[in-house]
Design an enzyme around this catalytic site. Structure first.
Site, PDB file in Angstrom:
ATOM      1  N   GLU B  51      14.109   1.969 -39.834  1.00  0.00           N
ATOM      2  CA  GLU B  51      15.302   1.448 -40.504  1.00  0.00           C
ATOM      3  C   GLU B  51      15.451  -0.060 -40.331  1.00  0.00           C
ATOM      4  OE1 GLU B  51      15.339   4.167 -38.609  1.00  0.00           O
ATOM      5  OE2 GLU B  51      16.288   5.808 -39.716  1.00  0.00           O
ATOM      6  N   PHE B 113      25.774  16.033 -33.063  1.00  0.00           N
ATOM      7  CA  PHE B 113      24.388  15.594 -33.094  1.00  0.00           C
ATOM      8  C   PHE B 113      24.239  14.427 -34.083  1.00  0.00           C
ATOM      9  CE2 PHE B 113      20.077  16.024 -34.997  1.00  0.00           C
ATOM     10  CZ  PHE B 113      19.366  15.614 -33.888  1.00  0.00           C
ATOM     11  N   GLN B 114      23.616  13.376 -33.649  1.00  0.00           N
ATOM     12  CA  GLN B 114      23.393  12.157 -34.446  1.00  0.00           C
ATOM     13  C   GLN B 114      24.689  11.555 -34.998  1.00  0.00           C
ATOM     14  OE1 GLN B 114      20.103  12.849 -37.244  1.00  0.00           O
ATOM     15  NE2 GLN B 114      18.694  12.225 -35.623  1.00  0.00           N
ATOM     16  N   LYS B 163      28.956  13.352 -44.458  1.00  0.00           N
ATOM     17  CA  LYS B 163      28.205  14.260 -45.320  1.00  0.00           C
ATOM     18  C   LYS B 163      29.098  15.037 -46.277  1.00  0.00           C
ATOM     19  CE  LYS B 163      24.434  17.470 -45.407  1.00  0.00           C
ATOM     20  NZ  LYS B 163      23.097  17.644 -44.847  1.00  0.00           N
ATOM     21  N   MET B 466       6.849 -20.075 -27.489  1.00  0.00           N
ATOM     22  CA  MET B 466       8.063 -20.871 -27.314  1.00  0.00           C
ATOM     23  C   MET B 466       8.611 -20.699 -25.903  1.00  0.00           C
ATOM     24  SD  MET B 466       9.799 -23.132 -28.785  1.00  0.00           S
ATOM     25  CE  MET B 466      10.059 -23.193 -30.557  1.00  0.00           C
TER      26      MET B 466
END
Lengths: 168, 557
Positions: B51, B113-114, B163, B466
């Site tokens: 993602e 969940f999630q 959902k 760097m």
């Protein structure tokens, strides 16, 4: 360091207070009182807060407020252009030795007794924040059990209203 | 028509002019993916490897096209994986709409969940975000999000869609694409005030940033520069804003800016700043920053005016519209003495340029320049290679330098280069380092799957360059955890992903490899070996001023 009071009208939505305080926190604005409630219209909430800082901090704070889509109008309320009021309840330990002195002070500050029991009593005070501060200072000579303050509520003097203050 | 939330979501995206989205499916966004399947002829979904890559791709797409980048993810980890991408877009004011699924409203708040409170998580890194609790609000919320993302100072907006809201049905009526809020010029009194300062100035310097590119104000800025005979410098975000070879242009200013540009700013008596925010990488020590100069600041975001440095005149308004009103008030005059000084600074800068003939970082970028088309977008990651790119790349068109300026996100580049290739519809380039590339190289899979032509130039020095540079200069050469010394064979890795690549260690090899890479059909990875002790110069030490500038080190003389 000065104390500024700002009133804003926000959309009366879920989480709007969180958006505001999140901005205060992450930009490190030092807020010392905040009140929020629904207004004459259920579409809006009015939030009044005061904070300590310099003139630039205040400008930055107001500019940051402008950027929050939920904020509808903003107005700085000074001592000259507004009336301010705060409510405090203070619970004191009740004992025969201190009671007369506390009540003398309470009378001088026009505090009302709203609860009384053998061990404690609650005084209610209404007025400017500085007046409440002074009363607390006096009470520190005795035993303070609890304090609850509402934070400053403020309205502009005269006929103008916050809804018209700034058209974003 | 009566439609499900997920259909409404996809149809509203299409209605808003969105034809390309980046994302990754998952449990709580399945309905939206089903609608994307139904509408695949109208909207193109690019599946990334992660993602974060999708968010960077949407960002790169937005930077190169002026459109709003759109990224879609599922709930929980899908949503949190977007966070770095959203924050990157936020710090660089890139218009983006991020859409996340979430657990059904009946389960919200129960640690399902999630489930994650993504509106809470992204509160400080979005312009605004929405939790859509009713399907009736969905279409208008998306429209409002697009409007917000592109209005004023652009930025990312997130929409969290549970959902059951995706499943529920309601009436949907298509609407025209929302316009950005009408831009406005600064107040007339301020413009007049600014004109007075400008007309009085004898050593003016125009300093611009990403805001000029966003407002499309290049032309007005150049007219101003001609009128008052002023040099132009920019921040990292301003790069590609005007052609690199423009005679007025001195290059990037700041910690690793061009010597002449930084020095001209330091010596100016008036800094006309357009769409910038005076980041600490630009000012160095603010107490000592351009002490002899007054600052005029034009920005669409009022909170940037006098936020970090004090402006004598702050103008809140669209840069283009404000300049349009300002220009007629400006009197034309030549400033030969100031130009003399600028020429002297430019000549001095020549002495500091790294002219070694071996495969130096500068040599590598100059070689790359030969192959860049007028429209080629170059993305970078973050670190030394980013600064070498910023200093040495040549641009001909705006929106062709795609780099994480504000957040400094290592791992940004590959996703962004993919988004840029979709945005420009041509080959893009990624200049990266072995450290940055190691962070998100999984997106090679995406680029190969979609057969996107990308030239990837890895400045491979085996160290976090760097970090090493700072450790050399300020930490007594304690190379704590900055030596990678990995055994990764990047050209073999490229082949493992289905791409092609090779290793180069001389300028000739690099030239040949670039020739091949720019003719390749797909991704071509060039593993360019450079020395681990190359420095980015000039360098303004952190907290220093122009008096402390480091222009040359023994090793590179």
């Amino acid at each position: 360091m000065n104390r500024y009071t700002v009133a804003i009208l926000v959309k009366n939505q879920f989480g709007v207070l969180n958006r505001l305080t999140s901005m205060f926190r992450r930009r490190q604005f030092n807020i010392n009182s905040l009140t929020a409630s629904e207004t004459e219209s259920s579409d809006y909430s009015r939030i009044t807060f005061s904070f300590d800082g310099e003139e630039e901090n205040k400008k930055q704070l107001i500019n940051q407020l402008y950027k929050l889509p939920d904020v509808c109008s903003i107005k700085e309320l000074s001592d000259e252009n507004s009336v301010k009021c705060e409510l405090m309840m203070i619970k004191m330990k009740n004992s025969s030795t201190t009671r007369p002195d506390i009540y003398a002070a309470a009378e001088a500050f026009s505090a009302e007794t709203i609860d009384y029991s053998r061990d404690s009593f609650v005084l209610r005070l209404i007025g400017q924040g500085s007046k409440l501060d002074d009363f607390i200072t006096l009470m520190k000579d005795f035993e303070i059990l609890e304090i609850c303050r509402t934070g400053t509520a403020s309205l502009e003097k005269g006929g103008s209203v916050l809804r018209q203050a700034i058209n974003l | 028509m009566l439609l499900s939330g997920s259909d409404i979501l996809v149809k509203t995206l299409i209605e808003q002019g969105c034809d390309t989205v980046f994302g990754y499916p998952g449990g709580q966004i399945l309905n939206v993916y089903d609608s994307l399947y139904t509408h695949q002829n109208e909207i193109n979904h690019i599946l990334t490897a992660h993602e974060q890559g999708a968010a960077h791709a949407a960002d790169g797409y937005a930077r190169t096209t002026r459109k709003v980048g759109v990224v879609i993810s599922t709930s929980g980890p899908g949503a949190t994986n977007l966070v770095t991408g959203i924050a990157t877009a936020y710090l660089d004011s890139i218009p983006m709409v991020a859409i996340c699924g979430n657990v059904p409203t009946t389960q919200i708040g129960s640690d399902s969940f999630q489930e994650i409170d993504i509106t809470g998580v992204t509160l400080p890194i979005t312009k605004h975000n929405y939790f859509v609790g009713n399907v009736e609000d969905l279409a208008d919320t998306i429209r409002e999000a697009f409007k917000l993302a592109k209005s004023g100072r652009p930025g990312p907006v997130l929409i969290d869609v549970p959902k059951d809201v995706q499943i529920a049905k309601c009436e949907y009526e298509p609407q025209p694409q929302v316009e950005a809020e009408k831009a406005f010029a600064a107040k007339d009194v301020r413009i007049k005030e600014a004109a007075e300062y400008i007309n009085k100035a004898s050593r003016p310097y125009i300093y611009f940033g990403g805001g000029v590119i966003t407002a499309n104000a290049q032309e007005e800025m150049l007219t101003l520069s001609e009128k008052i005979d002023a040099p132009i410098g920019c921040s990292l975000m301003g790069l590609s804003g005007i052609p690199t070879d423009h005679p007025r242009f001195l290059g990037m200013q700041g910690m690793h800016g061009h010597f002449a540009s930084s020095m001209a700013m330091h010596n100016a008596d008036l800094i006309i700043s357009l769409g910038v925010r005076f980041n600490d990488r630009v000012t160095g020590n603010r107490e000592k920053f351009a002490k002899g100069a007054k600052i005029i600041h034009i920005d669409v975001d009022g909170s940037e005016l006098s936020k970090t440095v004090n402006a004598v005149c702050g103008l809140r308004g669209d840069v283009k519209l404000t300049l349009e009103k300002l220009l007629p008030l400006i009197s034309e005059n030549k400033k030969p003495k100031w130009q003399e000084k600028i020429s002297a600074l430019k000549a001095e800068e020549e002495n500091y340029l790294d002219t070694r003939e071996d495969l130096t970082p500068r040599k590598a970028i100059l070689t790359l320049n030969k192959y860049l088309g007028d429209n080629t977008a170059v993305a970078t990651d973050v670190g030394q290679h980013q600064m070498w790119s910023a200093q040495n790349l040549t641009f001909k068109a705006p929106r062709r330098f795609v780099s994480s300026g504000g957040l400094g996100t290592m791992g940004f580049g590959l996703g962004a280069a993919i988004g840029a290739a979709f945005g420009t519809k041509e080959r893009s380039v990624l200049v990266t380092g072995d450290g940055s590339f190691g962070m998100c190289l999984n997106e090679l899979a995406t680029a190969v799957s979609y057969n996107i032509p990308i030239v990837i130039l890895i400045m491979n020095n085996g160290v976090l360059g760097m970090v090493r540079q700072w450790q050399t200069l300020f930490y007594e050469k304690h190379y704590s955890n900055s030596i990678l010394g990995r055994k990764t064979d990047f050209s073999a890795l490229a082949r493992a992903f289905g791409a092609d690549g090779e290793e180069v260690s001389t300028p000739e090899e690099l030239d040949n490899a670039l020739k091949k890479a720019f003719e390749a059909k797909g991704v071509y990875v060039i593993d360019c070996k450079i020395d681990k002790d190359e420095f980015v110069l000039p360098m303004l030490p952190p907290g220093g001023s122009m008096d402390d500038i480091i222009t040359q080190l023994e090793v590179q003389k």
